[in-house]
Write a protein that holds these residues in place. Structure first.
Motif, PDB file in Angstrom:
ATOM      1  N   TYR A  10       0.827  -1.207   0.000  1.00  0.00           N
ATOM      2  CA  TYR A  10       0.000   0.000   0.000  1.00  0.00           C
ATOM      3  C   TYR A  10       0.861   1.257   0.000  1.00  0.00           C
ATOM      4  O   TYR A  10       0.545   2.239  -0.668  1.00  0.00           O
ATOM      5  N   ASP A  11       1.953   1.226   0.768  1.00  0.00           N
ATOM      6  CA  ASP A  11       2.837   2.390   0.831  1.00  0.00           C
ATOM      7  C   ASP A  11       3.497   2.653  -0.522  1.00  0.00           C
ATOM      8  O   ASP A  11       3.622   3.811  -0.947  1.00  0.00           O
ATOM      9  N   ARG A  12       3.912   1.599  -1.214  1.00  0.00           N
ATOM     10  CA  ARG A  12       4.492   1.783  -2.564  1.00  0.00           C
ATOM     11  C   ARG A  12       3.460   2.356  -3.520  1.00  0.00           C
ATOM     12  O   ARG A  12       3.757   3.247  -4.318  1.00  0.00           O
ATOM     13  N   ARG A  13       2.238   1.858  -3.434  1.00  0.00           N
ATOM     14  CA  ARG A  13       1.171   2.355  -4.303  1.00  0.00           C
ATOM     15  C   ARG A  13       0.862   3.819  -3.995  1.00  0.00           C
ATOM     16  O   ARG A  13       0.638   4.620  -4.907  1.00  0.00           O
ATOM     17  N   LEU A  34       2.550  10.413  -9.468  1.00  0.00           N
ATOM     18  CA  LEU A  34       1.692  10.688 -10.619  1.00  0.00           C
ATOM     19  C   LEU A  34       0.814  11.918 -10.420  1.00  0.00           C
ATOM     20  O   LEU A  34       0.094  12.310 -11.339  1.00  0.00           O
ATOM     21  N   GLY A  35       0.863  12.518  -9.234  1.00  0.00           N
ATOM     22  CA  GLY A  35       0.152  13.767  -9.008  1.00  0.00           C
ATOM     23  C   GLY A  35      -1.101  13.657  -8.165  1.00  0.00           C
ATOM     24  O   GLY A  35      -1.833  14.633  -8.012  1.00  0.00           O
ATOM     25  N   ALA A  36      -1.381  12.494  -7.587  1.00  0.00           N
ATOM     26  CA  ALA A  36      -2.572  12.347  -6.748  1.00  0.00           C
ATOM     27  C   ALA A  36      -2.367  13.082  -5.429  1.00  0.00           C
ATOM     28  O   ALA A  36      -1.298  13.023  -4.835  1.00  0.00           O
ATOM     29  N   ASN A  37      -3.401  13.771  -4.993  1.00  0.00           N
ATOM     30  CA  ASN A  37      -3.306  14.480  -3.717  1.00  0.00           C
ATOM     31  C   ASN A  37      -3.670  13.538  -2.563  1.00  0.00           C
ATOM     32  O   ASN A  37      -4.008  12.375  -2.761  1.00  0.00           O
ATOM     33  N   ALA A  86      -7.146  11.855  -2.782  1.00  0.00           N
ATOM     34  CA  ALA A  86      -7.240  10.731  -3.717  1.00  0.00           C
ATOM     35  C   ALA A  86      -6.628   9.472  -3.114  1.00  0.00           C
ATOM     36  O   ALA A  86      -7.175   8.371  -3.271  1.00  0.00           O
ATOM     37  N   ARG A  87      -5.511   9.638  -2.403  1.00  0.00           N
ATOM     38  CA  ARG A  87      -4.897   8.478  -1.752  1.00  0.00           C
ATOM     39  C   ARG A  87      -5.779   7.953  -0.625  1.00  0.00           C
ATOM     40  O   ARG A  87      -5.869   6.750  -0.394  1.00  0.00           O
ATOM     41  N   ALA A  88      -6.474   8.863   0.073  1.00  0.00           N
ATOM     42  CA  ALA A  88      -7.390   8.439   1.138  1.00  0.00           C
ATOM     43  C   ALA A  88      -8.545   7.633   0.552  1.00  0.00           C
ATOM     44  O   ALA A  88      -8.979   6.632   1.134  1.00  0.00           O
ATOM     45  N   TRP A  89      -9.040   8.049  -0.618  1.00  0.00           N
ATOM     46  CA  TRP A  89     -10.115   7.284  -1.264  1.00  0.00           C
ATOM     47  C   TRP A  89      -9.610   5.903  -1.672  1.00  0.00           C
ATOM     48  O   TRP A  89     -10.345   4.917  -1.594  1.00  0.00           O
ATOM     49  N   MET A  90      -8.352   5.826  -2.102  1.00  0.00           N
ATOM     50  CA  MET A  90      -7.772   4.523  -2.450  1.00  0.00           C
ATOM     51  C   MET A  90      -7.707   3.631  -1.209  1.00  0.00           C
ATOM     52  O   MET A  90      -8.087   2.460  -1.257  1.00  0.00           O
ATOM     53  N   ASP A  91      -7.256   4.189  -0.101  1.00  0.00           N
ATOM     54  CA  ASP A  91      -7.176   3.427   1.144  1.00  0.00           C
ATOM     55  C   ASP A  91      -8.558   3.013   1.625  1.00  0.00           C
ATOM     56  O   ASP A  91      -8.755   1.895   2.092  1.00  0.00           O
ATOM     57  N   PHE A  92      -9.518   3.919   1.519  1.00  0.00           N
ATOM     58  CA  PHE A  92     -10.892   3.614   1.917  1.00  0.00           C
ATOM     59  C   PHE A  92     -11.458   2.474   1.063  1.00  0.00           C
ATOM     60  O   PHE A  92     -12.077   1.541   1.584  1.00  0.00           O
ATOM     61  N   ALA A 110       2.735   9.981   1.731  1.00  0.00           N
ATOM     62  CA  ALA A 110       3.419   9.430   0.553  1.00  0.00           C
ATOM     63  C   ALA A 110       4.743  10.128   0.299  1.00  0.00           C
ATOM     64  O   ALA A 110       5.615   9.584  -0.367  1.00  0.00           O
ATOM     65  N   GLY A 111       4.921  11.304   0.831  1.00  0.00           N
ATOM     66  CA  GLY A 111       6.167  12.033   0.612  1.00  0.00           C
ATOM     67  C   GLY A 111       7.311  11.534   1.464  1.00  0.00           C
ATOM     68  O   GLY A 111       8.469  11.832   1.198  1.00  0.00           O
ATOM     69  N   ARG A 112       6.996  10.776   2.499  1.00  0.00           N
ATOM     70  CA  ARG A 112       8.036  10.281   3.393  1.00  0.00           C
ATOM     71  C   ARG A 112       8.758   9.120   2.740  1.00  0.00           C
ATOM     72  O   ARG A 112       8.182   8.104   2.397  1.00  0.00           O
TER      73      ARG A 112
END
Length: 184
Positions: free
Chosen positions: A28-31, A38-41, A44-50, A119-121
């Motif tokens: 999940y962290d790599r994704r 790719l520019g997702a804020n 968007a990443r929270a929706w992916m996790d949800f 994701a920036g870490r």
């Protein structure tokens, strides 16, 4: 509910929730990093996790509801303690049970979203570090069996009863705190 009982039931539930939320976290962290590149804020990443968490969480809630449903119709005798859970009493508390189930779903989804790292870490390590070999880990390795023995000695199985409820609670909390270091 008594505060001790809430801690005794809530701490293991919270620990298992955190463990489940971070299970398979490397993928999940790599994704999440890839989506950030790719520019997702963050939204968007929270929706992916949800989206990744909602199906297992709802399936678990459905399994819990399926397990408790027969107790709404039939009286159930709980093993080892010889207590009969009356179906009529459980039906009267059905609204609270439903709210508790919905609250648990919301809580687990919230914890899952909050535990996702930024994701920036970036990490400089190329391998996963299992655990530190420092003083804290050695203390946990020594303390976990001691807490386990204390839990068995003061616990209800050997007749500790209410006299040692605090000792038992302390031992169980100690086991839960030190167990991750032992497993790691």
């Amino acid at each position: 509910m008594k505060p001790r009982m809430l801690v005794l039931l809530g701490l293991p539930a919270a620990g298992l929730t955190v463990a489940a939320a971070r299970m398979g976290a490397a993928g999940y962290d790599r994704r999440a990093r890839l989506l950030a590149i790719l520019g997702a804020n963050r939204r968007a990443r929270a929706w992916m996790d949800f989206g990744a968490a909602v199906l297992p969480v709802v399936a678990g809630a459905a399994a819990a509801a399926t397990l408790i449903a027969p107790a709404l119709v039939f009286n159930v005798t709980l093993p080892w303690i010889d207590f009969t859970l009356a179906a009529r009493d459980l039906r009267q508390a059905a609204g609270s049970l439903l709210l508790s189930l919905a609250g648990a779903v919301a809580f687990v989804l919230m914890i899952t979203l909050l535990l996702q790292p930024s994701a920036g870490r970036r990490s400089r390590r190329t391998h996963i570090r299992v655990a530190d070999s420092g003083l804290l880990r050695r203390l946990a390795l020594a303390a976990c069996p001691a807490f386990l023995v204390l839990a068995v000695v003061t616990g209800p199985l050997l007749g500790g009863g209410q006299r040692s409820a605090f000792g038992y609670l302390f031992a169980v909390l100690g086991v839960w705190v030190t167990l991750p270091s032992v497993i790691g």
